[in-house]
Design an enzyme around this catalytic site. Structure first.
Site, PDB file in Angstrom:
ATOM      1  CG  HIS A   1      -2.226   0.688   0.989  1.00 17.46           C
ATOM      2  ND1 HIS A   1      -2.620   1.791   1.705  1.00 17.46           N
ATOM      3  CD2 HIS A   1      -3.228   0.443   0.103  1.00 17.46           C
ATOM      4  CE1 HIS A   1      -3.812   2.194   1.290  1.00 17.46           C
ATOM      5  NE2 HIS A   1      -4.195   1.407   0.322  1.00 17.46           N
TER       6      HIS A   1
ATOM      7  CG  ASP B   1      19.154  10.855  -9.395  1.00 17.92           C
ATOM      8  OD1 ASP B   1      19.127   9.782 -10.014  1.00 17.92           O
ATOM      9  OD2 ASP B   1      19.075  11.969  -9.956  1.00 17.92           O
TER      10      ASP B   1
ATOM     11  CE  LYS C   1      -1.648   4.619  -1.309  1.00 20.49           C
ATOM     12  NZ  LYS C   1      -2.299   4.353  -0.004  1.00 20.49           N
TER      13      LYS C   1
END
Length: 251
Positions: free
Chosen positions: A163, A170, A165
């Protein structure tokens, strides 16, 4: 007095001469590389900490943005809750990626962010995606299109949901890893690692229909913690998706 002329001696042994030049070049290159890494630790980095909010007022100005889409000058939107401004800020961050993007995303179908990731990959940026498997196969997802462009994807074999996000750009150790994979043919440029993290999926609904938040930051502690978790999941997850020729099956 005997004077040994190294250059004259080496000129009689061209292979030895070539090897000496090559070894000297490598040695100097490594010295410059370590000096660069040392000096870099003293270069102050501009701290970024942007908080983006998505709410019911975010698309009050959407028609103005649509009218302005083909104009060269960007719209100076006065809506403090403007979702498009926040999306543009995310795109701006992705556009600065030079080496790698590691993204853990429950679901993803934003056309604008797909284009930003597509352009990043065209610049040579490596893209790895960890996605919830049930969402990766869902119609309308952008995951398959990114895989067909060269992105690598893995997901969990579990009843629990992946779940997260977040997106890491870099991260320093990851950049060094990529340079080693490339045989150090290119030395890392001075790039600022950052993360994009929050409650919002990168979807039309996430940006335009929900109450969500996203934070963009260069905070080193958060970057390293999220990168460590991404690396752990990447090793633990065995399910991967491969490019497919016929995208109609997912339409």
């Amino acid at each position: 007095m005997f004077i040994f002329d190294v250059h004259a001696w080496l000129s009689h042994y061209p292979i030895t001469y070539t090897c000496c030049i090559a070894a000297s070049t490598v040695a100097v290159s490594e010295v410059i590389w370590f000096a660069y890494k040392y000096i870099r630790t003293f270069i102050p980095r501009k701290e970024v900490f942007d908080v983006l909010m998505f709410n019911e007022n975010g698309y009050e100005c959407i028609f103005q943005h649509h009218k302005n889409v083909n104009k060269s000058a960007p719209l100076k939107c006065k809506n403090v809750n403007c979702s498009q401004n926040s999306i543009n800020r995310i795109i701006e961050t992705i556009d600065k990626a030079q080496y790698c993007i590691d993204m853990a995303m429950f679901t993803f179908n934003s056309t604008e962010l797909f284009e930003a990731l597509k352009q990043a990959m065209a610049r040579g940026v490596q893209l790895r995606i960890i996605c919830e498997n049930s969402r990766a196969f869902k119609a309308g997802t952008s995951i398959w299109m990114l895989i067909n462009l060269g992105a690598m994807m893995r997901g969990p074999k579990s009843l629990s949901l992946m779940h997260h996000k977040f997106c890491i750009i870099d991260e320093e150790l990851r950049v060094e890893e990529i340079c080693l994979e490339r045989g150090r043919r290119t030395k890392p440029n001075l790039c600022n690692s950052c993360i994009i993290n929050g409650s919002a999926n990168w979807t039309i609904r996430g940006f335009g229909g929900n109450w969500e938040n996203i934070v963009i930051t260069t905070n080193n502690v958060m970057i390293k913690e999220l990168q460590a978790e991404f690396n752990r999941m990447w090793k633990a997850f065995t399910i991967s998706l491969e490019p497919v020729e016929d995208m109609k099956m997912f339409a």
